[in-house]
Design a protein around this motif. Structure first.
Motif, PDB file in Angstrom:
ATOM      1  N   THR A 193       0.826  -1.209   0.000  1.00 40.10           N
ATOM      2  CA  THR A 193       0.000   0.000   0.000  1.00 40.10           C
ATOM      3  C   THR A 193       0.856   1.253   0.000  1.00 40.10           C
ATOM      4  N   SER A 238     -10.892   4.598   2.805  1.00 39.14           N
ATOM      5  CA  SER A 238     -11.467   3.271   2.950  1.00 39.14           C
ATOM      6  C   SER A 238     -12.974   3.413   3.138  1.00 39.14           C
ATOM      7  N   SER A 287      -8.079   8.147   6.085  1.00 41.40           N
ATOM      8  CA  SER A 287      -7.155   7.332   6.880  1.00 41.40           C
ATOM      9  C   SER A 287      -6.197   8.168   7.712  1.00 41.40           C
ATOM     10  N   ASP A 325      -8.379   3.825  -2.622  1.00 39.39           N
ATOM     11  CA  ASP A 325      -9.126   3.072  -1.613  1.00 39.39           C
ATOM     12  C   ASP A 325      -8.360   1.810  -1.231  1.00 39.39           C
ATOM     13  N   VAL A 326      -8.250   1.529   0.075  1.00 45.93           N
ATOM     14  CA  VAL A 326      -7.549   0.340   0.569  1.00 45.93           C
ATOM     15  C   VAL A 326      -8.426  -0.352   1.608  1.00 45.93           C
ATOM     16  N   PRO A 327      -8.152  -1.638   1.896  1.00 46.77           N
ATOM     17  CA  PRO A 327      -8.937  -2.323   2.938  1.00 46.77           C
ATOM     18  C   PRO A 327      -8.847  -1.586   4.270  1.00 46.77           C
ATOM     19  N   VAL A 328      -9.954  -1.560   4.974  1.00 44.34           N
ATOM     20  CA  VAL A 328     -10.028  -0.760   6.193  1.00 44.34           C
ATOM     21  C   VAL A 328      -9.025  -1.211   7.244  1.00 44.34           C
ATOM     22  N   GLU A 329      -8.692  -2.512   7.281  1.00 37.69           N
ATOM     23  CA  GLU A 329      -7.763  -2.974   8.318  1.00 37.69           C
ATOM     24  C   GLU A 329      -6.390  -2.321   8.185  1.00 37.69           C
ATOM     25  N   GLU A 330      -6.020  -1.930   6.954  1.00 34.93           N
ATOM     26  CA  GLU A 330      -4.683  -1.355   6.762  1.00 34.93           C
ATOM     27  C   GLU A 330      -4.562   0.043   7.334  1.00 34.93           C
ATOM     28  N   ARG A 341      -1.575 -12.466   9.222  1.00 34.88           N
ATOM     29  CA  ARG A 341      -0.741 -12.224   8.036  1.00 34.88           C
ATOM     30  C   ARG A 341       0.565 -13.019   8.109  1.00 34.88           C
TER      31      ARG A 341
END
Length: 456
Positions: A111, A131, A171, A217-222, A242
């Motif tokens: 990312t 996100s 973010s 846009d990236v996965p919210v967990e990141e 992971r």
């Protein structure tokens, strides 16, 4: 194009309820901020500046091995103010600056790289990591126009009822053109509900000046930041998943990933089987074909191929090929166990070398010793290495047999091919090929019990 990065790490972190600065709390064995720094560096961004404030000296100490620079934010007056404090770092530079948060350890190398590449390829003045969240809670909202372009970011406390319903969130991580960012910082004000200088306002200012703003846009967990011990535990779960997935993809067999705890830097070979409850820490290396039965702790140690470890602790030590350890063994720091050896139940090894093929099967303590090959330690053997003031060394040759319940009082030497009679306390050198017996001669006093108690 020149690239650099700023990490915001000046917050007090009151919700952590800790004497440790928030960004120094560890996730899978590494400080949160060092996760961020290392992922940035993995993307060939060498020039990294950390904005520090509360607990500044501790943060300096916790990141000193990373070769970074620092800016100081004495008063926490918002994210915009934090970046203002790093203006000296940015002056005279042109290119891109990526901005991350020190309490966001789940950001990935991929990312980081995608953010910078997207920013530069699109020739944006600013790029925002965003996100989508079903329940965005108190995150700042990304407000777009009818064409889908980013117009501004609104902090939660400043949102209108309509803006609160927006599910795309900010973010707090960005990439900026350095000169555009510097030109805009002086235009920030604190006319908001918090009385703070928001970095998010830079986006609206740039848009009003006709500058191009992008979003990725990236996965919210990141992008999830850690603000409490509860959130720290959640980050640990995500990071552990992971790490375990990576090892399984590389050929390890993890019976129950949810109950296996592996630090970020551990290396594991192919076909090694790891049962539940294992804790693998530090710079540990587990090579091919090992079996780690349940409930071991292995820290900063090298486990060679085809080793079996069962319910034991191994610290700062090396275990040779085809050796078995445990159950309930304790291998203390600076120990080296050879190949095809046996370290059995309730055996403690401290700062010692154990030769190939040597068997220490049970209930034995070996400290400050050099032990040769193919030796056998009987049950209950103790190397008496401490005289009350100093630790002393014992040297044991090859093919030495030590009977049960023997004490070897250091410093002492047992040469090759020697035998020690069971129950002996050895205080002097035993020459090669000798049998040593050091115990009182047995005396039987007939009828002593009957005479004593008049039981005839």
């Amino acid at each position: 194009m020149y690239k650099c990065a700023i990490i915001l790490a000046a917050g007090e972190g009151k919700r952590m309820n800790s004497d440790t600065p928030k960004v120094l709390h560890k996730v899978c064995g590494k400080e949160m901020i060092n996760h961020v720094i290392d992922n940035i560096r993995s993307c060939n961004i060498e020039d990294v500046n950390v904005v520090i404030g509360k607990g500044a000296e501790k943060v300096r100490k916790g990141t000193k091995s990373r070769n970074i620079s620092y800016s100081v934010q004495e008063d926490q007056l918002g994210t915009g103010h934090a970046v203002m404090c790093a203006e000296e770092f940015l002056k005279g530079k042109s290119g891109s600056v990526a901005i991350f948060v020190g309490d966001g350890p789940l950001i990935t190398e991929s990312t980081v790289g995608n953010l910078v590449n997207f920013h530069e390829e699109g020739e944006y003045s600013a790029t925002i990591l965003t996100s989508i969240m079903e329940e965005p809670a108190k995150y700042g909202r990304i407000i777009r126009n009818a064409n889908g372009e980013v117009e501004k970011i609104v902090e939660f406390k400043d949102c209108t009822p309509a803006e609160v319903k927006v599910q795309e969130i900010n973010s707090g991580m960005y990439c900026f053109d350095i000169q555009n960012l510097l030109n805009t910082l002086s235009k920030l004000n604190n006319n908001n509900n918090q009385g703070e200088y928001y970095l998010t306002d830079v986006i609206e200012i740039l848009k009003k000046e006709g500058k191009k703003v992008g979003a990725i846009d990236v996965p919210v967990e990141e992008i999830t930041a850690v603000n409490s011990k509860v959130e720290l535990a959640t980050a640990e779960i995500i990071m552990r998943e992971r790490i375990n997935k990576k090892h399984m993809e590389n050929g390890a067999i993890i019976i129950d990933p949810k109950s296996t705890y592996i630090d970020w830097n551990v290396k594991i070979g192919r076909d090694t089987v790891i049962y539940p409850g294992n804790v693998l820490q530090g710079d540990t290396v587990i090579k091919d074909g090992c079996t780690l039965y349940p409930n071991n702790r292995i820290d900063n140690s090298v486990i060679e191929s085809n080793v079996t470890v069962q319910n034991s602790v191994v610290l700062d030590s090396n275990i040779g090929e085809n050796t078995t350890v445990g159950p309930f063994a304790y291998i203390r720091p600076d120990s080296n166990i050879g190949k095809n050896a046996r370290i059995g139940d309730f055996v403690e090894i401290k700062k010692s070398t154990i030769g190939d093929g040597t068997k220490v099967s049970h209930l034995t303590y070996i400290g400050d010793a050099e032990v040769g090959t193919d030796c056998n330690f009987g049950c209950g053997t103790v190397i008496v290495n401490y005289d009350g003031k100093h630790k002393n060394k014992t040297v044991i040759g090859n093919k030495v047999f030590i009977g049960c319940n023997s004490n070897l009082v250091s410093p002492v030497v047992l040469e090759d091919d020697t035998y020690i009679g069971a129950g002996s306390t050895i205080t002097h050198k035993v020459p090669k090929g000798s049998l040593a017996i050091a115990r009182a001669k047995q005396v039987n006093k007939e009828n002593w019990v009957y005479d004593k108690y008049n039981k005839r």
